[in-house]
Design a protein around this motif. Structure first.
Motif, PDB file in Angstrom:
ATOM      1  N   LYS A 173       0.869  -1.173   0.000  1.00 33.09           N
ATOM      2  CA  LYS A 173       0.000   0.000   0.000  1.00 33.09           C
ATOM      3  C   LYS A 173       0.901   1.216   0.000  1.00 33.09           C
ATOM      4  O   LYS A 173       1.830   1.317   0.792  1.00 33.09           O
ATOM      5  CB  LYS A 173      -0.878   0.031   1.256  1.00 33.09           C
ATOM      6  CG  LYS A 173      -1.858  -1.104   1.359  1.00 33.09           C
ATOM      7  CD  LYS A 173      -2.654  -0.966   2.654  1.00 33.09           C
ATOM      8  CE  LYS A 173      -3.549  -2.157   2.882  1.00 33.09           C
ATOM      9  NZ  LYS A 173      -4.244  -2.058   4.176  1.00 33.09           N
ATOM     10  N   ILE A 174       0.609   2.151  -0.896  1.00 34.96           N
ATOM     11  CA  ILE A 174       1.400   3.367  -1.014  1.00 34.96           C
ATOM     12  C   ILE A 174       0.528   4.543  -0.631  1.00 34.96           C
ATOM     13  O   ILE A 174      -0.586   4.692  -1.137  1.00 34.96           O
ATOM     14  CB  ILE A 174       1.935   3.543  -2.453  1.00 34.96           C
ATOM     15  CG1 ILE A 174       2.787   2.344  -2.833  1.00 34.96           C
ATOM     16  CG2 ILE A 174       2.731   4.827  -2.562  1.00 34.96           C
ATOM     17  CD1 ILE A 174       3.202   2.310  -4.274  1.00 34.96           C
ATOM     18  N   GLY A 175       1.036   5.384   0.257  1.00 32.48           N
ATOM     19  CA  GLY A 175       0.279   6.537   0.717  1.00 32.48           C
ATOM     20  C   GLY A 175       0.502   7.748  -0.163  1.00 32.48           C
ATOM     21  O   GLY A 175       1.489   7.843  -0.886  1.00 32.48           O
ATOM     22  N   THR A 176      -0.434   8.692  -0.097  1.00 30.98           N
ATOM     23  CA  THR A 176      -0.299   9.939  -0.855  1.00 30.98           C
ATOM     24  C   THR A 176      -0.495  11.126   0.059  1.00 30.98           C
ATOM     25  O   THR A 176      -1.581  11.689   0.070  1.00 30.98           O
ATOM     26  CB  THR A 176      -1.332   9.991  -2.004  1.00 30.98           C
ATOM     27  OG1 THR A 176      -2.620   9.806  -1.448  1.00 30.98           O
ATOM     28  CG2 THR A 176      -1.057   8.974  -3.053  1.00 30.98           C
ATOM     29  N   PRO A 177       0.355  11.597   0.844  1.00 33.01           N
ATOM     30  CA  PRO A 177       1.685  11.061   1.175  1.00 33.01           C
ATOM     31  C   PRO A 177       1.663  10.021   2.285  1.00 33.01           C
ATOM     32  O   PRO A 177       2.607   9.250   2.419  1.00 33.01           O
ATOM     33  CB  PRO A 177       2.450  12.291   1.636  1.00 33.01           C
ATOM     34  CG  PRO A 177       1.415  13.168   2.246  1.00 33.01           C
ATOM     35  CD  PRO A 177       0.162  12.913   1.431  1.00 33.01           C
ATOM     36  N   VAL A 178       0.582   9.966   3.117  1.00 37.37           N
ATOM     37  CA  VAL A 178       0.527   8.956   4.178  1.00 37.37           C
ATOM     38  C   VAL A 178      -0.743   8.130   4.039  1.00 37.37           C
ATOM     39  O   VAL A 178      -1.713   8.545   3.393  1.00 37.37           O
ATOM     40  CB  VAL A 178       0.570   9.606   5.593  1.00 37.37           C
ATOM     41  CG1 VAL A 178       1.897  10.280   5.834  1.00 37.37           C
ATOM     42  CG2 VAL A 178      -0.564  10.582   5.787  1.00 37.37           C
ATOM     43  N   LEU A 179      -0.715   6.943   4.650  1.00 33.12           N
ATOM     44  CA  LEU A 179      -1.878   6.058   4.625  1.00 33.12           C
ATOM     45  C   LEU A 179      -2.831   6.413   5.758  1.00 33.12           C
ATOM     46  O   LEU A 179      -2.405   6.696   6.879  1.00 33.12           O
ATOM     47  CB  LEU A 179      -1.433   4.605   4.780  1.00 33.12           C
ATOM     48  CG  LEU A 179      -0.607   4.038   3.628  1.00 33.12           C
ATOM     49  CD1 LEU A 179       0.002   2.711   4.038  1.00 33.12           C
ATOM     50  CD2 LEU A 179      -1.495   3.853   2.405  1.00 33.12           C
ATOM     51  N   LYS A 180      -4.109   6.387   5.475  1.00 35.70           N
ATOM     52  CA  LYS A 180      -5.130   6.658   6.493  1.00 35.70           C
ATOM     53  C   LYS A 180      -5.359   5.388   7.312  1.00 35.70           C
ATOM     54  O   LYS A 180      -5.283   4.282   6.793  1.00 35.70           O
ATOM     55  CB  LYS A 180      -6.461   7.068   5.845  1.00 35.70           C
ATOM     56  CG  LYS A 180      -6.356   8.242   4.918  1.00 35.70           C
ATOM     57  CD  LYS A 180      -6.311   9.519   5.682  1.00 35.70           C
ATOM     58  CE  LYS A 180      -6.346  10.680   4.690  1.00 35.70           C
ATOM     59  NZ  LYS A 180      -5.980  11.916   5.280  1.00 35.70           N
ATOM     60  N   ASN A 181      -5.657   5.550   8.588  1.00 37.12           N
ATOM     61  CA  ASN A 181      -6.001   4.460   9.501  1.00 37.12           C
ATOM     62  C   ASN A 181      -4.897   3.409   9.643  1.00 37.12           C
ATOM     63  O   ASN A 181      -5.174   2.256   9.963  1.00 37.12           O
ATOM     64  CB  ASN A 181      -7.312   3.780   9.088  1.00 37.12           C
ATOM     65  CG  ASN A 181      -8.454   4.752   9.042  1.00 37.12           C
ATOM     66  OD1 ASN A 181      -8.526   5.676   9.855  1.00 37.12           O
ATOM     67  ND2 ASN A 181      -9.339   4.584   8.084  1.00 37.12           N
TER      68      ASN A 181
END
Length: 156
Positions: A50-58
């Motif tokens: 999983k790649i965040g944009t910029p961070v992952l939620k939850n």
């Protein structure tokens, strides 16, 4: 390949997996407290990423503060030629060690035992009596050497 995450903590990025120990800039928490890192930028779990944009939620990473310490001293200096101007100085960075316990609710790390558990002592079978010391043979007296003749008359 093991499960891991890339987290952003205090403006630096770390690649962590469960059980890793990371050194971060000093935190104002006590030893033994838990820290929750919520800025997870990348998560690799069981073959899926999983790649965040910029961070992952939850998503989060939690860790336990192991200790606070200072890094070894780094020596530096200034020099100006022809003026006899030299300055030497050092710096020690304050750091905190954090052990990663959990990544987004996944398996928790098993704390490593710092001291091995003592094995129960087995009762000894009947103890053998200690052997008594053998009497030593009496030493024969050494022959005494005859004293050398010395000159008592030194003057003429």
């Amino acid at each position: 390949m093991s499960n891991y995450a890339i987290v952003k903590f205090k403006s630096k990025q770390y690649r962590v997996s469960v059980g890793d120990v990371i050194d971060v800039d000093r935190l104002s928490t006590d030893v033994g407290d838990f820290v929750k890192i919520e800025d997870v930028m990348f998560l690799f779990d069981e073959g899926e990423s999983k790649i965040g944009t910029p961070v992952l939620k939850n998503e989060f990473v939690s860790g336990k503060v192991l200790n606070h310490y200072q890094s070894p001293k780094k020596i530096s200096g200034k020099y100006k030629n022809k003026t006899r101007n030299r300055k030497r100085f050092g710096h020690r960075k304050s750091l905190t060690s954090i052990q990663i316990i959990e990544i987004s609710g996944k398996a928790t790390a098993k704390p490593k035992a710092t001291a091995k558990p003592k094995a129960t002592a087995k009762p000894k079978a009947t103890a053998k009596p200690k052997a008594t010391a053998k009497p030593k043979a009496t030493a024969k007296p050494k022959a005494t050497a005859k004293p050398k003749a010395t000159k008592t008359d030194l003057g003429d």
